[in-house]
Scaffold this motif. Structure first.
Motif, PDB file in Angstrom:
ATOM      1  N   UNK A 166       0.808  -1.225   0.000  1.00  0.00           N
ATOM      2  CA  UNK A 166       0.000   0.000   0.000  1.00  0.00           C
ATOM      3  C   UNK A 166       0.837   1.269   0.000  1.00  0.00           C
ATOM      4  N   UNK A 224      -8.005  -7.922  19.800  1.00  0.00           N
ATOM      5  CA  UNK A 224      -8.584  -6.590  19.618  1.00  0.00           C
ATOM      6  C   UNK A 224      -9.981  -6.680  19.027  1.00  0.00           C
ATOM      7  N   UNK A 225     -10.517  -7.901  18.939  1.00  0.00           N
ATOM      8  CA  UNK A 225     -11.914  -8.117  18.517  1.00  0.00           C
ATOM      9  C   UNK A 225     -12.223  -7.661  17.105  1.00  0.00           C
ATOM     10  N   UNK A 226     -11.275  -7.837  16.199  1.00  0.00           N
ATOM     11  CA  UNK A 226     -11.559  -7.451  14.813  1.00  0.00           C
ATOM     12  C   UNK A 226     -12.451  -8.479  14.121  1.00  0.00           C
ATOM     13  N   UNK A 227     -12.412  -9.736  14.608  1.00  0.00           N
ATOM     14  CA  UNK A 227     -13.277 -10.759  14.033  1.00  0.00           C
ATOM     15  C   UNK A 227     -12.793 -11.356  12.728  1.00  0.00           C
ATOM     16  N   UNK A 228     -11.558 -11.068  12.346  1.00  0.00           N
ATOM     17  CA  UNK A 228     -11.071 -11.651  11.084  1.00  0.00           C
ATOM     18  C   UNK A 228     -10.945 -13.167  11.184  1.00  0.00           C
ATOM     19  N   UNK A 244     -12.809 -15.068  12.904  1.00  0.00           N
ATOM     20  CA  UNK A 244     -14.173 -15.597  12.830  1.00  0.00           C
ATOM     21  C   UNK A 244     -14.637 -15.645  11.370  1.00  0.00           C
ATOM     22  N   UNK A 286     -18.456 -16.494  18.143  1.00  0.00           N
ATOM     23  CA  UNK A 286     -18.472 -15.053  18.416  1.00  0.00           C
ATOM     24  C   UNK A 286     -19.641 -14.771  19.345  1.00  0.00           C
ATOM     25  N   UNK A 309     -18.649  -9.573  21.203  1.00  0.00           N
ATOM     26  CA  UNK A 309     -17.455  -9.706  20.373  1.00  0.00           C
ATOM     27  C   UNK A 309     -16.294 -10.410  21.087  1.00  0.00           C
ATOM     28  N   UNK A 361      -4.411  -9.916  12.809  1.00  0.00           N
ATOM     29  CA  UNK A 361      -3.452  -8.819  12.643  1.00  0.00           C
ATOM     30  C   UNK A 361      -2.523  -8.625  13.847  1.00  0.00           C
TER      31      UNK A 361
END
Lengths: 434, 444
Positions: free
Chosen positions: A68, A348-352, A354, A367, A371, A391
């Motif tokens: 990026x 950090x509960x990003x849920x990736x 999941x 989940x 979260x 991450x």
């Protein structure tokens, strides 16, 4: 204190970092600056036969893919071998070698696939005082269309033949540079060995199109509305290169064939990894083309510090140390059971994890309303995808179940025994484990 | 520059000419394209993303950021605008630090959220720089709806109704549309006449007429509107301002902060706008900070915000409080106005310290006196005249979740209606949702 001095097939250098045959080593000016910066050796950009030099395109030679922030991840090129006169290159090689006797100067060569052509060039190279030669059997574009480069490297019989001509006609060590544009790297490596090669170097660049200009409907780099495949290199190719290096290092017939590793070496760690997989030294190109020669300071300092930390005195002490642990799938222990574990403090509960598990894998992550993400051991196959998409480094880890513990997915206790596919009851050709 | 920061009383032109342009330039300038790509790359594309949940308009934030990453800022803008037609203004004025960015997982992890507001601005600015609003009208329904008040709620409602094929007559009491976007936001948050440009851009969907100078209770009558239109949407904002309840608050130099901000926003030449040497702002919300910071930027020498409770209770976010501090505004917490001093025009203010032991806020009797040429009241606004027959909840118009009032055929949203924070973004959501409910009720 680690000693980085290197002796690769009798070629001595102050450290195991050489510059690969490429634009950075095309002329005296660059090579002197590289040596001043601290590089251990160079493989001089490929020389061709006496006569009118090759010509390069006059449009762009490189294409790239980026992260990026325009971090260069992969580079491709359509440049050919040196386009400077042979005699000029030879004069410069001689001068540089004379001034830097402790550095390795290896000369890359590519001439037509005829013994006379090789017989003609070998003595004039030898006369420069160069430490060795590297046979360019890898260049995938342009030269291959003229029956050289990868066109030779893709035919094991030609590799063997040309290598033999060289061994018969020079006292210099012969390194054979292999192309990755083949299906099994063992065949060309064995051919080089049969021809008497002192070492192989790999990988050369990979056939590639880096991007397509969707307005012009043309591959990049675009030369007057047309494009051609180029050779891909840089960090993106490192995993491919490491596998090929390891394959040669662990193959019984080629196990003792010295390897100079090339392919995306960007930091000291990349070098350590290649060497752990059996390389004696490494060659670097894209990283210096991106950042300049000064990166050698990070590389030597980093490798040295890591060796001190691990108690290695010389690079020989860890070279090849990971090779015994490279095996075939069929010998992996199927009784080794792990389960994903999520560190809730680090999460950090990003849920990736999941999304990845639920949408594409085994529905083994739950989940809650608030979260909190957890692993359902009865569904977890320990695929590691959650670890790879998380991450936060170290947040999800794989816990090994000790023998006797219950694997809730299979409802069987973990076996204390090693058991692989060759012994598995589902394998029709299994041999009973006694 | 006939005057200086030290000139006594209330005076214009306290600064050198060029200073005004610098002081009132964009608070958060837009991203350059490469900056946007780098910022967008920080988004983790969370599952069931907390930022979207926190957004009053439910913008699919991870999706629009992914569209920016993929080189399609206009598509990103459409994702934003389909939920929030005033996404351009919200990108500028939303207190993102207490909404989407507060719950960003990278805020949790590193204390540095993805800069969602600036990314939203990048996308919406990109589209608005070269394209009309991207929505088209459904086939005409023949229904007519009156929208009273052309602020964020009214504009959002009108646009959504127009997209469903209804005809909308929008009325506003002022001579310009936009409501608080035009008159109430600090100038450095909406530069280059953005509010007016956004209204024009929004209206380009067609089917919306706009009549100025029309106020409910003055020259508009709710009962008449109800009979003339198929539905009425009230987005009349809060016209009243709370009193200080301090002696002497009628002295010259004591004004409503919203009027000061409005004058500032409409000023052609900021150098001509007078401001006190010593300014005291009473209140603790965004309006208080906007008035205080802009006073300072106009050249006031000393600006103090007096707030009756502790800083953590202030309506203004931590970011806004820091913004005030950075500009040299002093925040005096636990003080309340007691008496305005001066003979005809205000010259100072007595503030009494307060304490709260749990049984309610009380004055301690200890007084601090500050010089004050100008005092701004920013202690909250109230509904002006209550429209006849409409039930209230507390001091606002009572509405259901979808904006229906107690009167059949009348909906309400924005600051005048119950529920929600008094934010632009909340008003947009309420206007949009009321429009959907009106559409459902009219079309069956």
């Amino acid at each position: 204190m680690a000693d980085l001095r290197s002796n690769f097939v009798g070629i001595k250098s102050t450290n195991p970092f050489w510059l690969a045959s490429a634009p950075p080593t095309d002329k005296e000016y660059n090579v002197r600056r590289a040596f001043e910066a601290g590089w251990g050796g160079v493989v001089w950009k490929t020389l061709g036969s006496e006569g009118p030099p090759v010509v390069n395109v006059n449009g762009p030679r490189y294409g790239a893919i980026f992260g990026a922030d325009r971090r260069l991840l992969g580079l491709n090129n359509i440049e050919l071998i040196t386009d400077r006169p042979l005699q000029q290159n030879l004069r410069e090689i001689k001068a540089v070698k004379n001034d830097y006797p402790d550095r390795a100067v290896v000369v890359s060569l590519m001439v037509p696939c005829e013994e006379e052509a090789w017989k003609a060039i070998l003595p004039v190279v030898e006369e420069t005082g160069a430490d060795g030669i590297e046979l360019n059997f890898g260049c995938p574009h342009g030269m291959a269309e003229r029956g050289m480069g990868a066109a030779v490297g893709q035919v094991p019989e030609y590799i063997e033949m040309v290598t033999r001509w060289c061994k018969q006609n020079t006292r210099m060590p012969v390194i054979v540079k292999l192309t990755p544009n083949i299906t099994n790297i063992i065949h060309p490596a064995e051919a080089a060995m049969r021809g008497g090669a002192d070492a192989v170097s790999l990988i050369n660049t990979i056939n590639s199109i880096t991007s397509v200009n969707l307005d012009a409907m043309c591959p990049e780099p675009m030369i007057d509305g047309k494009g051609t495949h180029g050779g891909y290199c840089g960090p993106a190719v490192k995993p491919i290169a490491m596998n090929m290096v390891a394959e040669i290092a662990r193959h019984a017939e080629t196990a003792n064939l010295p390897i100079s590793a090339i392919g995306g070496v960007t930091t000291w760690r990349d070098a350590a990894e290649f060497m752990a997989l059996g390389a004696g030294n490494v060659q670097v190109c894209t990283a210096v083309m991106t950042y300049g020669f000064r990166i050698i300071e990070e590389m030597t300092a980093g490798l040295s510090a890591w060796m001190d930390e691990k108690g290695y005195y010389s690079t020989d002490e860890f070279s090849g140390k990971a090779v015994p642990n490279v095996t075939d799938w069929q010998y992996l222990n199927l009784n080794h059971v792990t389960k994903a574990r999520i560190d809730q403090d680090a999460c950090i509960s990003c849920g990736r994890c999941y999304a990845a598990c639920e949408d594409t894998s085994h529905q083994a992550i739950t989940m809650s309303e608030d979260r909190v993400f957890d692993v359902d051991d009865s569904e977890c196959v320990a695929c590691n995808l959650c670890v790879n998409v998380c991450p936060v480094e170290g947040c999800i880890t794989m816990e090994t179940l000790e023998p006797g513990m219950m694997d809730e997915r299979t409802n069987t206790p973990v076996s204390p025994d090693y058991g692989n596919w060759t012994q598995h009851p589902n394998n029709p050709s299994a041999t009973a484990a006694e | 520059m006939p005057n200086s920061q030290m000139t006594p009383g209330i005076a214009p032109a306290r600064l050198e000419d060029g200073a005004y342009e610098d002081n009132f330039s964009d608070l958060h300038p837009g991203y350059a394209p490469h900056e946007a790509l780098v910022a967008a790359d920080r988004c983790y594309f969370c599952h069931d993303a907390p930022c979207t949940t926190a957004c009053p308009t439910d913008i699919d934030i991870p999706m629009f950021i992914r569209q920016i990453q993929a080189g399609m800022p206009d598509e990103a803008a459409k994702t934003i605008l389909s939920q929030n037609i005033l996404g351009g203004m919200c990108a500028r004025v939303c207190p993102t630090e207490t909404l989407c960015e507060e719950v960003c997982v990278r805020e949790t992890a590193e204390g540095k959220p993805v800069e969602i507001g600036r990314l939203q601005r990048f996308a919406t600015d990109s589209l608005m720089s070269h394209a009309d609003q991207p929505f088209t009208r459904a086939e005409s329904t023949g229904k007519k709806i009156a929208v009273i008040g052309a602020g964020p709620a009214g504009l959002s409602c009108a646009h959504r109704l127009a997209s469903h094929g209804h005809d909308v007559d929008m009325f506003d009491g002022r001579a310009k549309a936009g409501g608080l976007n035009e008159f109430g936001i600090a100038a450095y948050k909406s530069t280059n006449d953005f509010a007016a440009r956004e209204v024009e851009w929004l209206m380009s969907i067609g089917g919306i007429s706009l009549t100025y100078g029309k106020r409910l209770g003055e020259n508009l009558d709710l009962a008449t509107l109800q009979s003339d239109y198929d539905a009425v949407f009230l987005s009349i904002g809060l016209a009243g301002v709370n009193a200080l309840r301090a002696d002497g608050e009628d002295k010259d130099g004591v004004r409503d902060a919203v009027d000061f901000i409005s004058d500032l926003r409409q000023a052609d030449d900021l150098a001509k706008l007078p401001v006190g040497r010593n300014v005291v702002v009473i209140g603790g919300g965004m309006t208080a900070v906007d008035a205080a910071v802009q006073s300072k930027l106009l050249g006031a020498e000393n600006v103090t915000i007096s707030y009756r409770r502790t800083r953590d209770k202030m309506g203004a976010s931590g970011f806004e409080q820091d913004l005030a501090a950075v500009h040299g505004v002093r925040i005096l917490e636990n003080t309340q106005p007691k008496r305005v001093l001066g003979n005809g025009k205000c010259e100072g203010i007595e503030l009494e310290y307060t304490t709260d032991d749990g049984s309610g806020l009380k004055g301690t009797g200890e007084i601090v006196t500050l010089p004050a040429d100008q005092i701004f009241k920013a202690i909250g606004q109230t509904l002006g005249e209550t429209p006849e027959g409409v039930k209230l909840e507390g001091r606002k118009i009572a509405v259901t979740d979808s904006g229906a009032t107690s009167l059949s055929g009348v909906w309400a949203g924005g600051d005048c209606a119950s529920g929600g924070d008094d934010l632009t973004v909340t008003a947009v959501a309420e206007g949009r949702d009321a429009a959907e409910d009106i559409n459902k009720s009219l079309m069956g």
